[in-house]
Motif scaffolding. Structure first.
Motif, PDB file in Angstrom:
ATOM      1  N   TYR A 243     -22.815  -9.348 -33.574  1.00 51.00           N
ATOM      2  CA  TYR A 243     -21.926  -9.241 -35.062  1.00 51.00           C
ATOM      3  C   TYR A 243     -21.014 -10.510 -34.510  1.00 51.00           C
ATOM      4  N   TYR A 244     -21.074 -11.259 -35.536  1.00 49.44           N
ATOM      5  CA  TYR A 244     -19.955 -12.315 -35.606  1.00 49.44           C
ATOM      6  C   TYR A 244     -19.204 -11.848 -36.723  1.00 49.44           C
ATOM      7  N   ASP A 245     -18.031 -11.261 -36.443  1.00 54.02           N
ATOM      8  CA  ASP A 245     -17.081 -10.748 -37.708  1.00 54.02           C
ATOM      9  C   ASP A 245     -18.016  -9.541 -38.197  1.00 54.02           C
ATOM     10  N   LYS A 246     -18.507  -9.802 -39.476  1.00 55.98           N
ATOM     11  CA  LYS A 246     -19.239  -8.706 -40.087  1.00 55.98           C
ATOM     12  C   LYS A 246     -20.979  -9.132 -40.108  1.00 55.98           C
ATOM     13  N   ASP A 247     -20.899 -10.344 -39.723  1.00 56.62           N
ATOM     14  CA  ASP A 247     -22.492 -10.994 -39.765  1.00 56.62           C
ATOM     15  C   ASP A 247     -23.296 -10.381 -38.458  1.00 56.62           C
ATOM     16  N   PHE A 248     -24.241  -9.584 -39.138  1.00 60.69           N
ATOM     17  CA  PHE A 248     -25.166  -8.952 -38.419  1.00 60.69           C
ATOM     18  C   PHE A 248     -26.281  -9.903 -37.799  1.00 60.69           C
ATOM     19  N   ASN A 249     -26.679 -10.151 -36.451  1.00 55.75           N
ATOM     20  CA  ASN A 249     -27.721 -10.923 -35.994  1.00 55.75           C
ATOM     21  C   ASN A 249     -28.707 -10.144 -35.062  1.00 55.75           C
TER      22      ASN A 249
END
Lengths: 112, 110
Positions: free
Chosen positions: A49-55
């Protein structure tokens, strides 16, 4: 002054029974990672996760999901654990502009 | 992931120097790292080197980077029994992605 905490340290689950592993951090880092490490192998990145961005990594099975309700916590959900999912699961954090990762002690998952 | 390779085992006598080697394939790596993992524990960051450097020294640890050959090494001076562990090299790629080598198991013989 623990920085990355994983609970529990050891988890036993039954074949097919959903299990959740948790990770928390006191570093206020933007990025949180989940790795799977099998015996005598390198840690394999599952997702981050980059902050709330899921990868999601392309080869991470759909059986693995993750949630990050806030900056401090991140969960790994295994929907239907198989015997092949027995491994050490490592959580790590990283900050923007900080090209370092800080690892938790890991959760060793056993599937019976 | 990217290919990051290490030899699997290294054995040294206490007090000698240890040299652990790593080769990587992606010349765009910006940072390269060495981690230590003791049995049953997570990974501990030992040191890292930025790709525009060729050497970094930190107490008993010396990191050498040969960008031309894509070769990274970790030298531990005066190796102690407490240094016995698995050592992983790793490389950082843009996009918050880290790729780890297969790990080298260091055994220190008293």
């Amino acid at each position: 002054d623990a920085m990355v905490i994983q609970n529990p340290r050891y988890q036993v689950t039954q074949f097919g029974k959903p299990v959740t592993l948790s990770c928390s951090q006191t570093l206020n880092h933007n990025v949180m990672y989940w790795y799977q490490q099998k015996s005598s192998q390198a840690p394999k990145l599952l997702f981050h996760y980059y902050d709330k961005d899921f990868n999601n990594e392309a080869d991470t099975p759909d059986n693995f999901q993750s949630r990050r309700p806030n900056t401090s916590f991140c969960f790994l959900d295994i929907r239907s654990p198989g015997l092949g999912d027995a491994a050490m699961y490592l959580c790590a954090t990283g900050g923007t502009g900080v090209y370092e990762q800080y690892f938790g002690p890991g959760t060793r998952l056993t599937v019976t | 992931g990217e290919d990051v390779e290490q030899s699997l085992f290294l054995s040294v006598r206490e007090g000698d120097s240890s040299v652990i080697n790593c080769t990587y394939t992606d010349s765009s790596s910006t940072y390269l790292y060495w981690y230590k993992q003791e049995p049953g524990a997570g990974l501990q960051l030992l040191t890292y080197i930025f790709s525009n450097m060729d050497m970094k020294q930190d107490q008993r640890l010396t990191v050498l980077l040969n960008k031309k050959d894509k070769h990274l090494s970790l030298r531990i001076a005066d190796t102690q029994t407490g240094d016995s562990a698995i050592y992983f090299c790793a490389e950082y790629h843009t996009g918050n992605q880290f790729y780890f080598g297969t790990g080298t198991s260091l055994t220190v013989i008293p």
